[in-house]
Design a protein around this motif. Sequence first.
Motif, PDB file in Angstrom:
ATOM      1  N   LEU A 174      35.648  36.348  36.326  1.00 22.30           N
ATOM      2  CA  LEU A 174      37.075  36.227  36.612  1.00 22.30           C
ATOM      3  C   LEU A 174      37.613  34.885  36.122  1.00 22.30           C
ATOM      4  N   HIS A 210      41.535  41.177  36.948  1.00 16.70           N
ATOM      5  CA  HIS A 210      42.297  40.075  36.365  1.00 16.70           C
ATOM      6  C   HIS A 210      43.731  40.525  36.076  1.00 16.70           C
ATOM      7  N   PRO A 211      44.723  39.768  36.564  1.00 14.21           N
ATOM      8  CA  PRO A 211      46.111  40.244  36.404  1.00 14.21           C
ATOM      9  C   PRO A 211      46.636  40.166  34.975  1.00 14.21           C
ATOM     10  N   MET A 212      45.893  39.539  34.064  1.00 15.66           N
ATOM     11  CA  MET A 212      46.402  39.428  32.699  1.00 15.66           C
ATOM     12  C   MET A 212      45.715  40.380  31.730  1.00 15.66           C
TER      13      MET A 212
ATOM     14  N   HIS B 192      45.659  32.130  37.341  1.00 18.59           N
ATOM     15  CA  HIS B 192      45.037  32.604  36.104  1.00 18.59           C
ATOM     16  C   HIS B 192      45.744  32.149  34.843  1.00 18.59           C
TER      17      HIS B 192
END
Lengths: 260, 435
Positions: A174, A210-212, B192
């Motif tokens: 991650l 993973h949000p991307m 992120h």
Amino acid sequence: MSKNNNSNMRQNGQSARLPRKRFYRARAHSNPLSDSHFPIPISPADVDYSQHYPHFFPSERSDDDNGSVPPTKVRFADIGCGFGGLLVGLSPLFPDILMIGMELRDKVTEYVKERILALRATNPGKYENISVVRTNSMKYIPNYFEKGQLSKMFFLFPDPHFKEKNHRRRVISLQLLDEYAYALEVGGIIYTITDVEELGDWMRSCLEDHPMFKAVPEEELEADPVVKLLSSATEEGQKVARNGGQTFRAVYRRIMLEDG
Amino acid sequence: MEENLIEEGESSREGEVAPALIVIHPRDKSAAVAVGPELRVYDIAGNCPISLSDDSGGPSHSESIRAIGFGANGSVFASAGDDKLVKIWMTDSWHCTKTVYAEKRVSAVAVSHNGQHVVFADKFGLVWAIALGEGDEGQAPIDNKAVPILGHYCSIITSLKFSPDGWFIASADRDFKIRITVFPKRPRKGAHEIQSFCLGHTDFVSCLAFARPIDYPQGFLLSGGGDSTVRLWDFISGRLLHTCDFGAQAGLVKSNGTEMEGGSAVIDVCASCDGSLIAVAIQSLHGIILLNCDFSARTLSIAKVVTMEESYVPTSLGLSDLPKHLWMVMGVSNIPTLGTTKLLSRVRVVSGFLKDPSDSSVRNAIIMGDSEVPGSEKLLEKLQGSLDVAEEEVTLAATAAAVKTSVHNLLIKKQYSLEKRELQKRSRNDKKLKQ
């Protein structure tokens, strides 16, 4: 030892011949956690790509007409390229796109270097768009690529690292996906494949969480010529196929982070 | 091989030495010094020592504190260190309201601008977030657990700082990397989105500081590192704007009567809010260097070298938002050579900055005497542990040496010669059979 040296000399003498893997025996694994003692570029601007792709970076004498054209940038990165099978397979498919392999084991990197030079010598004008660097891509991706520079990243048959305490050595995690998302442009694609089911699940769940990243739909994968190469082009993939093993694939697209 | 083992054994013991730290409340209300496991706080506004109290039910610090910090508005204070505890204090009453157990030793800590989150970094390169207060997402009360939000791949994180607008968090590591990450609204889901990497240091990065001059609302980032440079960054793009190299300017430093011996790694940088005052502490420099930053030309230059007595090498610098005074402390958790049990530290204050803020080249920086510092002897007694440390020259000299080795062991990468590497390879198991 001496046998090895002799064979290397022979290799240098006739660089047109493909190097033979048996003379480049390397350990199967390398510790990604240890401090690196090989040179690392300070920043992407510090990497001299003209040495890697002389064909794409004509020397000063010949650049009289296209002095204003910005230098071509590397678009594909094969992380842990091993013996370079994927690069060699991809090169003719995308002759105008620069690709780089990254490998931590020095002997293997040497082999790929020799292999590319030999391929260039025997096929003039071809294989000019591929090259290899020895580096630890888990640590130094940002030293090689600017933000959003890459359009494809490959992680083919990475080390499985079964023990839980060694999970942090896995090349997909991650945290590391943040860096891969940084190097990939929006819409860029990350390809992963393995013959270890446990690792396949791990890589898929990391990408899923993973949000991307977003999974590429199956019908798109079928139309993508690169996907076929994942299992057929690399040495590791051929080995799996020979033994009739199963492979586990996860292909994801880099997306914009939704606000939240 | 044997020789190697001995070396490593030694370093692991001496690496335990932790330098003393100092931070100042952003509104000059209080000053906090950490030496070893001790946290000493003095109320500058009320002019009295503060006794800390613990409501969290957790243990107090038992090993060296490695990181302390106030939030932007000063209401929250956090301390953390080798005992893997992160303690969060409310500064109105100086009560510890929360103790969080980290998985690894903690190397850096920061409080988010809204005071809602405390972030800390461990020696394995992970940055964690702790939510404070009530659950802002309408959920059940937030548990006491920290969640990992980002990672530097297995590299010790040396500094964590929030950008002046609170949008970004900067993290620096010993692999010469500075990462600028967008700090999300809901950090528990992870941070992120990387805004940039600030790459240019050629050795470990030891410290970070933000400055926001009035004309540049976005702000600038300053970083110091083991390559004895302080660098100025446009952190939005990751572009290196200017480098101030103290190694190259050693001649200048010497001409001011200061000897530079041994390492010259930058160990701390602090900057006032508007960047008008930038102070640098350098390993083995008896004093501090004040930098001048021309933000329109984007250049750094040495404004003044403030020299101290021979044995004084600051280990940490502190500055409030209204930089009337620059605070510094020198000290270590324990000195192996002397075997003393007393935790010594020495606090000094430099003043005279606000005399002419418009013309920064004319700085009348002077070192204040012990009776002149805010809170005078009472404050020093609290923060130093005792008043007479000034006399213990020997101890202070040992302190400087101990700090040097600890920085060396913690951050500098071991260099092996080619022959040594070959020797190590020869003892590998897979090759032994052939011989």
